[in-house]
Design a protein around this motif. Sequence first.
Motif, PDB file in Angstrom:
ATOM      1  N   GLU A 284     -54.753  85.908  56.439  1.00 29.28           N
ATOM      2  CA  GLU A 284     -54.463  86.872  55.373  1.00 29.28           C
ATOM      3  C   GLU A 284     -54.520  86.219  53.996  1.00 29.28           C
TER       4      GLU A 284
ATOM      5  N   HIS B 105     -68.034  96.432  57.818  1.00 30.05           N
ATOM      6  CA  HIS B 105     -66.686  96.451  58.383  1.00 30.05           C
ATOM      7  C   HIS B 105     -66.740  95.948  59.830  1.00 30.05           C
TER       8      HIS B 105
ATOM      9  N   ALA C 284     -57.743  90.787  56.959  1.00 24.93           N
ATOM     10  CA  ALA C 284     -56.654  91.622  57.470  1.00 24.93           C
ATOM     11  C   ALA C 284     -56.393  91.308  58.936  1.00 24.93           C
TER      12      ALA C 284
ATOM     13  N   PRO D 156     -59.957  99.975  64.458  1.00 25.57           N
ATOM     14  CA  PRO D 156     -59.729 100.303  63.046  1.00 25.57           C
ATOM     15  C   PRO D 156     -60.783 101.264  62.493  1.00 25.57           C
TER      16      PRO D 156
ATOM     17  N   THR E 260     -61.301  92.702  59.919  1.00 26.31           N
ATOM     18  CA  THR E 260     -59.960  92.984  60.421  1.00 26.31           C
ATOM     19  C   THR E 260     -59.829  92.349  61.799  1.00 26.31           C
TER      20      THR E 260
ATOM     21  N   ARG F 188     -53.979  92.620  62.398  1.00 23.73           N
ATOM     22  CA  ARG F 188     -53.051  93.558  63.025  1.00 23.73           C
ATOM     23  C   ARG F 188     -52.536  92.935  64.320  1.00 23.73           C
TER      24      ARG F 188
ATOM     25  N   THR G 210     -64.906 100.796  61.435  1.00 22.81           N
ATOM     26  CA  THR G 210     -65.503  99.648  62.128  1.00 22.81           C
ATOM     27  C   THR G 210     -66.973  99.920  62.433  1.00 22.81           C
TER      28      THR G 210
ATOM     29  N   HIS H 205     -66.192  86.662  57.264  1.00 22.61           N
ATOM     30  CA  HIS H 205     -65.619  86.838  55.927  1.00 22.61           C
ATOM     31  C   HIS H 205     -66.433  86.065  54.894  1.00 22.61           C
TER      32      HIS H 205
ATOM     33  N   THR I 254     -64.572  94.334  63.126  1.00 26.02           N
ATOM     34  CA  THR I 254     -63.295  94.082  63.790  1.00 26.02           C
ATOM     35  C   THR I 254     -63.458  92.904  64.739  1.00 26.02           C
TER      36      THR I 254
END
Length: 475
Positions: free
Chosen positions: A53, A10, A58, A68, A35, A60, A71, A28, A12
């Motif tokens: 997206e 995960h 994701a 998030p 995110t 924000r 993370t 990715h 960020t």
Amino acid sequence: MSNVDWQGKHVTVAGLGVSGIPAARVLHGLGAVVTVVNDGEDERSRAQAAELEAQGIAVRLGDGDTLPTSTELVVTAPGWKPGKPLFAAAAEAGVPVWGDVELAWRLRGQDGREPAPWLAVTGTNGKTTTVRMLASILEAAGLRTAAVGNIGVSLLDAVLGDEPYDVLAVELSSYQLHWAPSLRAHSAAVLNLAPDHLDWHGSMEAYAADKGRIYEGNRVACVYNAADPATEDLVREADVEEGCRAIGFTLGTPGPSQLGVVDGILVDRAFVQNRQKQAQELAEVADVNPPAPHNIANALAAAALARAYGVEPAAVRDGLRNFRPDPHRIEHVADVGGVAYVDDSKATNTHAAEASLAAYDSIVWIAGGLAKGATFDELVTGCAKRLRGVVLMGADRALIREALARHAPEVPVVDLDRTDTGAMSEAVREAAGLARPGDTVLMAPACASMDMFVNYNKRGEAFADAVRARAAESA
């Protein structure tokens, strides 16, 4: 996390932009759960978010301060300030924070190839020119290289792309170095140090410390400016590999372990068999374009890094001859009525303007813009004897006008009380009225451009357009 299995990690990514979007896509693609958080929300960022997206990333928007849940790593855009709540939350949670440079450094060799060494450059001024000179020299030596980092090709593209490089010429800003704790270059140079970006770093000491990170772990050479003792101090403080050498550059006669200038020749007394008694000719001052003092210093720094990598003298000469500077860096625009017009819009701080002003004997100076907290007394004192006249424009021009009144009261000053983009044509017209044959009208604003122009490029283009219009009128 240098050889991490990214699958399911995960991550960020802080910031949409030139570094954040590529970092998000790379991570990715490696299998990370990404995110992206971003402070602002506007039409452009919404369009960027929609693209990401659609790829399964994701985003924000308007929520750049919240970490998030889950993370495990934050990858930040270099310009995000260290004091942001996002980073405080990461520190409290024990989550590491990397910049895009750190990410690129950690991803080297993931494809099984031997990673290309990095020859790295930082400094308050001259970074881009020096890195491009270095790349030109390396190319002249027959090496596969690119100018990367804070310039040209992105570092992520360079380390993950299909084309294998022998060596990379890397420009690094203080922001990038702050977020790159594990970077270890083959060799590195700090060109100069002067107050800049202090609002970001908090102090000159913190700014210098981030610049000095470039020397950490150097293997072969730490290149410093002999005319700027602060750069040598950073070498002394660095923790380098055994055998790494301190290499100075100077515009004067070089001592042992230095590069310098003798009778118009750039010479090397560092990478020669007997540096106590021998010097190797590298190039002529005339091979440096343009041969202004600060640009000769850039060339010596580039040559020192190339020589540290083992490049032969002839390639240094050929690379400097082949090099063409970017626009708006002491760029000669035209001669009109015996007066030279020179565009140095890239001189966005006092240190850069000082170097530019030192290159000419009799100057009509066009200056002003956003001062970014700078003071101008030292700059004016140093150049006062060279000034035929001054034309001021921009939001903070009063600061320069007051320094001129204190230290050069005899110099004629035209103060343009306007900040619209059309002011540049009037500035050139007023400068032409002050100039005499043999003078140089030099636009070296010593300030940022954003009060009147989108960036320094647009400011330089406005100056060049005004000069060319004047040349056409005089034809």
